[in-house]
Scaffold this motif. Structure first.
Motif, PDB file in Angstrom:
ATOM      1  N   TRP A 247      64.317  84.732  17.992  1.00  0.00           N
ATOM      2  CA  TRP A 247      63.484  84.435  19.154  1.00  0.00           C
ATOM      3  C   TRP A 247      62.139  83.881  18.697  1.00  0.00           C
ATOM      4  CZ3 TRP A 247      63.860  88.175  23.847  1.00  0.00           C
ATOM      5  CH2 TRP A 247      65.199  88.552  24.063  1.00  0.00           C
ATOM      6  N   SER A 248      61.710  82.802  19.309  1.00  0.00           N
ATOM      7  CA  SER A 248      60.366  82.301  19.072  1.00  0.00           C
ATOM      8  C   SER A 248      59.374  83.133  19.879  1.00  0.00           C
ATOM      9  CB  SER A 248      60.264  80.829  19.487  1.00  0.00           C
ATOM     10  OG  SER A 248      60.379  80.716  20.900  1.00  0.00           O
ATOM     11  N   GLU A 250      57.461  81.967  22.095  1.00  0.00           N
ATOM     12  CA  GLU A 250      57.622  81.514  23.485  1.00  0.00           C
ATOM     13  C   GLU A 250      58.825  82.168  24.142  1.00  0.00           C
ATOM     14  OE1 GLU A 250      58.180  77.378  26.087  1.00  0.00           O
ATOM     15  OE2 GLU A 250      57.946  77.299  23.903  1.00  0.00           O
ATOM     16  N   ASP A 251      59.939  82.327  23.396  1.00  0.00           N
ATOM     17  CA  ASP A 251      61.121  83.017  23.936  1.00  0.00           C
ATOM     18  C   ASP A 251      60.762  84.420  24.392  1.00  0.00           C
ATOM     19  OD1 ASP A 251      62.897  80.909  23.391  1.00  0.00           O
ATOM     20  OD2 ASP A 251      63.394  81.695  21.393  1.00  0.00           O
ATOM     21  N   THR A 254      58.445  84.458  27.448  1.00  0.00           N
ATOM     22  CA  THR A 254      59.217  84.098  28.637  1.00  0.00           C
ATOM     23  C   THR A 254      60.047  85.275  29.125  1.00  0.00           C
ATOM     24  OG1 THR A 254      59.333  81.769  27.986  1.00  0.00           O
ATOM     25  CG2 THR A 254      61.017  82.556  29.516  1.00  0.00           C
ATOM     26  N   PHE A 255      60.653  85.990  28.193  1.00  0.00           N
ATOM     27  CA  PHE A 255      61.468  87.151  28.575  1.00  0.00           C
ATOM     28  C   PHE A 255      60.608  88.222  29.240  1.00  0.00           C
ATOM     29  CE2 PHE A 255      63.730  91.125  27.952  1.00  0.00           C
ATOM     30  CZ  PHE A 255      65.027  90.783  28.282  1.00  0.00           C
ATOM     31  N   ASN A 261      65.828  84.425  28.990  1.00  0.00           N
ATOM     32  CA  ASN A 261      65.503  83.256  28.174  1.00  0.00           C
ATOM     33  C   ASN A 261      66.805  82.682  27.629  1.00  0.00           C
ATOM     34  OD1 ASN A 261      66.247  84.861  25.966  1.00  0.00           O
ATOM     35  ND2 ASN A 261      64.131  85.288  25.349  1.00  0.00           N
ATOM     36  N   ARG A 262      66.728  81.827  26.651  1.00  0.00           N
ATOM     37  CA  ARG A 262      67.932  81.164  26.145  1.00  0.00           C
ATOM     38  C   ARG A 262      68.833  82.096  25.348  1.00  0.00           C
ATOM     39  NH1 ARG A 262      66.807  78.628  20.766  1.00  0.00           N
ATOM     40  NH2 ARG A 262      64.761  79.396  20.084  1.00  0.00           N
ATOM     41  N   HIS A 263      68.360  83.296  25.016  1.00  0.00           N
ATOM     42  CA  HIS A 263      69.135  84.231  24.210  1.00  0.00           C
ATOM     43  C   HIS A 263      69.789  85.346  25.027  1.00  0.00           C
ATOM     44  CE1 HIS A 263      67.568  82.537  20.475  1.00  0.00           C
ATOM     45  NE2 HIS A 263      66.357  82.582  21.006  1.00  0.00           N
ATOM     46  N   PRO A 347      68.320  79.925  31.806  1.00  0.00           N
ATOM     47  CA  PRO A 347      68.151  81.377  31.899  1.00  0.00           C
ATOM     48  C   PRO A 347      68.766  82.008  33.153  1.00  0.00           C
ATOM     49  CG  PRO A 347      66.172  80.318  32.674  1.00  0.00           C
ATOM     50  CD  PRO A 347      67.107  79.220  32.271  1.00  0.00           C
TER      51      PRO A 347
END
Length: 434
Positions: A247-248, A250-251, A254-255, A261-263, A347
């Motif tokens: 995870w970045s 930003e990830d 965002t979460f 998020n994307r994950h 997401p």
């Protein structure tokens, strides 16, 4: 005595990773001055970090009036009224009384609180924040006359004096102190995560006395993931597969603000954390929490090589689902949301390929969410359009085990299979009383 202490300590395990929301309709006395109003406002924000409303407000109950049932290995307890009502709440508490209850788990009359109240974390809260919280609960919360309910725990386990020994063994007194060599943002994040946020209450494994195995980053088990009330609270360290390693910053931010998020997407108790707390945090605090969590070295994991996405073998299985029982269930019930490629429609709809919750050794969260679904994420007042439904009434234990085994093996996830007996056990424990 040893077994009694162990049982009482186990009450820690009922503290879910829910954070609090300042209640609607909170009353503020007109006589409070501008300076007091600022302090009350600050306390309201801090209460969102401290899990106050989530535990002390019962469903359809009045804010902070208590009555919420919490199951422990010894029996059911009921959280207390913390409104400023003088007879049934904490209206008679001085600031010193309030601070002692918050940080040491001792009520005004001297009785020990059950450690379902995460006072081992709140012990780190600084004096200024205690003052603001006290101002909020005395002047920003409407008093409610509602008597506290006695626990259902039978004698002799309902005796609280053994908790003194638990505190002697496991309560570390002392406020959070900034770590030398770390910047302001890192220290702010550490203070929030370890203190009012009490993330370790759910995400850190327990020791022999059911105490948190570590209370900060100096312990290797800190935030490495833990089983709690039928869910596996995720690994929050930098572990590549099951933690936040991919995870970045930003990830993660965002979460915390949106629950997806994307994950991965939030589910179970984490849904309430997003809804009632982290989405309301100011940008500086979200950034601080993210910076601190992203600094934690990798711990735990599933022992597999670093995850890389590979859809080919799974695509072949889904092209011919008759050859795989799990693929048949996936095709019928899961594929329209999570996709042939396992990447979902993030997401909005969670990915399964490489999702840390899918890769975790313990499949409890996957089983639980498949059986029971999850509540809506509500961001800025808008519910998510596609919450995960429950399939307990649709799929039997073997079908759920088959599809989760398929998912955990698919797209190069490489996680262990799920047994039907595991599903049956969680079905029994989570469906009781529904």
């Amino acid at each position: 005595m040893k077994n009694m202490l162990k049982g009482l300590g186990a009450a820690l395990c009922v503290a879910l990773p829910l954070l609090a929301q300042a209640p609607a309709g909170a009353a503020t006395p007109a006589a409070a001055g501008a300076a007091d109003q600022a302090l009350v406002q600050r306390g309201a924000y801090l209460a969102q970090l401290g899990d106050c409303a989530a535990c002390h407000t019962a469903p359809k109950g009045k804010p902070f009036a208590g009555g919420l049932p919490m199951n422990t290995p010894m029996g059911r307890i009921y959280v207390t009224n913390i409104t400023p009502d003088a007879q049934t709440g904490i209206g008679g508490y001085t600031e010193a009384d309030f601070a002692r209850a918050l940080r040491e788990g001792v009520a005004k009359d001297g009785h020990n609180l059950y450690p379902a109240m995460p006072y081992p974390s709140y012990a780190k809260v600084n004096d200024g924040d205690v003052k603001a919280l006290y101002a909020y609960f005395m002047h920003g919360v409407a008093p409610v006359q509602q008597a506290n309910r006695e626990s259902d725990i039978k004698w002799p386990l309902n005796m609280r004096w053994p908790l003194m020994f638990w505190n002697m063994a496991f309560l570390e007194k002392g406020r959070y102190r900034d770590k030398p060599g770390k910047d302001v943002a890192w220290n702010r994040g550490a203070y929030l995560v370890q203190g009012l946020g009490h993330c370790g209450s759910c995400h850190t494994p327990r020791g022999v006395g059911f105490q948190e195995s570590a209370l900060d980053e100096s312990g290797s088990a800190f935030l490495s993931g833990a089983l709690l009330d039928g869910w596996f609270a995720s690994n929050l360290t930098g572990e590549h597969n099951t933690g936040l390693g991919r995870w970045s910053d930003e990830d993660l931010r965002t979460f915390l603000k949106t629950g997806a998020n994307r994950h991965a997407s939030a589910f179970g108790a984490m849904t309430s954390v997003i809804n009632d707390s982290t989405q309301a945090l100011n940008d500086q605090d979200v950034a601080a929490v993210s910076k601190y969590l992203k600094s934690l070295p990798p711990v735990g994991g599933n022992g597999a090589p670093a995850y890389t996405y590979d859809p080919q073998a799974t695509k072949v299985s889904l092209d011919r689902p008759a050859n795989d029982a799990g693929a048949r269930v996936y095709t019928a019930y899961c594929m329209h949301c999570h996709g042939v490629d396992g990447r979902g429609f993030a997401p909005m709809l969670a990915p399964l390929a490489g999702n840390p919750n899918v890769l975790a050794k313990d499949a409890s969260s996957l089983i639980n969410v498949t059986l029971n679904g999850t509540g809506d994420l509500v961001i800025n007042g808008v519910p998510s359009p596609f919450p995960m439904p429950g399939f307990a009434a649709v799929l039997d234990d073997k079908q759920i085990a088959d599809v989760l085994s398929f998912v955990r093996a698919g797209w190069n996830n490489g996680a262990p299979a799920v047994a039907a007996a595991e599903v049956a056990k969680l079905r029994q424990s989570t469906q009781a009383g529904r």
